[in-house]
Scaffold this active site. Structure first.
Site, PDB file in Angstrom:
ATOM      1  CG  ASP A  30      34.307  45.078  31.012  1.00 27.50           C
ATOM      2  OD1 ASP A  30      33.668  43.971  31.425  1.00 27.50           O
ATOM      3  OD2 ASP A  30      35.575  45.238  31.035  1.00 27.50           O
ATOM      4  CB  SER A  31      34.223  44.212  35.508  1.00 27.58           C
ATOM      5  OG  SER A  31      35.150  43.420  34.660  1.00 27.58           O
ATOM      6  CB  CYS A  93      31.115  42.715  31.759  1.00 27.71           C
ATOM      7  SG  CYS A  93      31.887  41.657  33.176  1.00 27.71           S
ATOM      8  CD  GLU A 173      43.115  44.399  34.354  1.00 29.02           C
ATOM      9  OE1 GLU A 173      43.540  45.257  35.026  1.00 29.02           O
ATOM     10  OE2 GLU A 173      41.997  44.347  33.990  1.00 29.02           O
ATOM     11  CB  CYS A 211      37.234  36.302  29.674  1.00 39.93           C
ATOM     12  SG  CYS A 211      37.901  37.555  30.833  1.00 39.93           S
ATOM     13  CG  HIS A 213      40.722  40.963  30.507  1.00 42.47           C
ATOM     14  ND1 HIS A 213      39.700  41.530  31.048  1.00 42.47           N
ATOM     15  CD2 HIS A 213      41.695  41.829  31.453  1.00 42.47           C
ATOM     16  CE1 HIS A 213      39.660  42.410  31.927  1.00 42.47           C
ATOM     17  NE2 HIS A 213      40.723  42.510  32.044  1.00 42.47           N
TER      18      HIS A 213
HETATM   19  N1  DGL Z   1      35.096  41.687  32.019  1.00 44.08           N
HETATM   20  C1  DGL Z   1      35.122  40.234  32.857  1.00 44.08           C
HETATM   21  C2  DGL Z   1      34.507  39.328  31.837  1.00 44.08           C
HETATM   22  O1  DGL Z   1      34.488  39.547  30.557  1.00 44.08           O
HETATM   23  C3  DGL Z   1      36.475  40.029  32.927  1.00 44.08           C
HETATM   24  C4  DGL Z   1      37.226  40.765  34.222  1.00 44.08           C
HETATM   25  C5  DGL Z   1      36.537  40.436  35.687  1.00 44.08           C
HETATM   26  O2  DGL Z   1      36.528  39.382  36.201  1.00 44.08           O
HETATM   27  O3  DGL Z   1      35.772  41.491  35.907  1.00 44.08           O
HETATM   28  O4  DGL Z   1      34.008  38.291  32.186  1.00 44.08           O
END
Ligand code: DGL
Length: 293
Positions: A30-31, A93, A173, A211, A213
């Site tokens: 993931d990012s 992600c 976050e 997403c 989050h």
């Molecule tokens: N992990 C990213 C997503 O699911 C969200 C956070 C980001 O913008 O990196 O798209």
């Protein structure tokens, strides 16, 4: 790139096994820490697997970056997990899944690569009666159109309203996932579409949390969309897709306790502190390895 050693300290909780073997880890990327919501579902669905979770915290957010940059970052992360001998790769992600899946598949060859967009679209199409579906995601995911296409492929008569709700990433976050601030920002993004309440033909009957989050913000989103709209996310359907893929390939681990190796590209303390919330179980800072990509 600083590469991780595949031969980890045998006393470390991290996985060690021959690449592609049953006991090799499932790589999850993931990012940042949001993908821990997907890892949580994977741990529930696959209680005997070893996981190597890489959060590219140094370069978060991906959601506001160009497609080319997201693809480049995603390939770096996939390479690092490949070096650990993973048996499959889960791109947790949404942003990376929406633009980088094909490039990752080309890089890591015959190993299975599972993204979150197709399982998320599948969950939405199953949940929606009217076919009117709202997708909440990052700017990059929305502008790339991957969710819209994945839904329309399954259900050509669907109407998809895709909303870039980037600020919700920062909110989750910060731990501000419930209460008046979260609800007011959720209303800022969703109010116009859901004004009038559920039940009208012009209002979506399903919202996809596109997403990593956003599952944390489900109560605030629920407060805006009302009780009758279905809220779906891709975590559980992705975990089922990984389970099916591993058993189809005969590489599922059938016994033993699960293990997780946590890897971050920045901020091990923050990863552990905020990540514990997303994962729903404690992560200690010294369990998190720091690498550079
Ligand atoms: N992990 C990213 C997503 O699911 C969200 C956070 C980001 O913008 O990196 O798209």
């Amino acid at each position: 790139m600083i590469r991780l050693s595949a031969a980890l300290d045998p006393t470390s909780p991290g996985p060690t096994a021959a690449p592609g073997s049953t006991s090799a880890p499932v790589g999850v990327f993931d990012s940042g820490i949001g993908g821990l919501t997907v890892l949580r579902a994977l741990l529930a669905e696959l209680p005997h697997e070893r996981f190597a979770y890489l959060g590219d915290t140094a370069r978060l957010p991906y959601g506001t970056k160009s497609g080319e940059t997201v693809v480049r970052y995603s390939l770096h992360a996939a390479e690092a997990l490949l070096d650990l001998g993973v048996k499959c790769l889960v791109v947790a992600c949404n942003t990376a899944s929406s633009v980088g899946l094909q490039a990752i598949r080309e890089l890591i060859g015959p190993l299975p690569v599972i993204g979150v967009i197709e399982p998320g679209a599948e969950a939405a199409c199953r949940a929606s009666r009217s076919g009117h579906i709202a997708v909440m995601a990052t700017e990059r995911t929305v502008s790339g159109g991957a969710y819209q296409q994945a839904i329309l492929r399954r259900r050509p008569d669907a109407r998809v309203d895709a909303l870039a709700t980037q600020l919700l990433v920062a909110l989750a976050e910060e731990g501000l996932s419930e209460g008046p601030i979260a609800e007011s920002i959720a209303r800022h993004y969703l109010g116009a579409l859901f004004e009038g309440g559920a039940g009208s033909a012009s209002i979506p009957d399903t919202v996809v949390l596109g997403c990593t989050h956003f599952p944390a913000l489900a109560p605030a989103i629920r407060a805006v969309v009302g009780p009758r709209v279905r809220i779906v996310d891709s975590a559980e359907t992705t975990a089922c897709a990984v389970r099916d893929e591993l058993s189809a390939m005969g590489i599922a681990r059938a016994s033993g306790a699960s293990e997780v190796q946590y890897i971050a590209t920045d901020g091990t303390e923050r990863f552990a502190r905020i990540g514990s919330r997303f994962l729903g179980r404690a992560i200690l800072p010294d369990q998190v390895e720091l690498i550079d990509l």
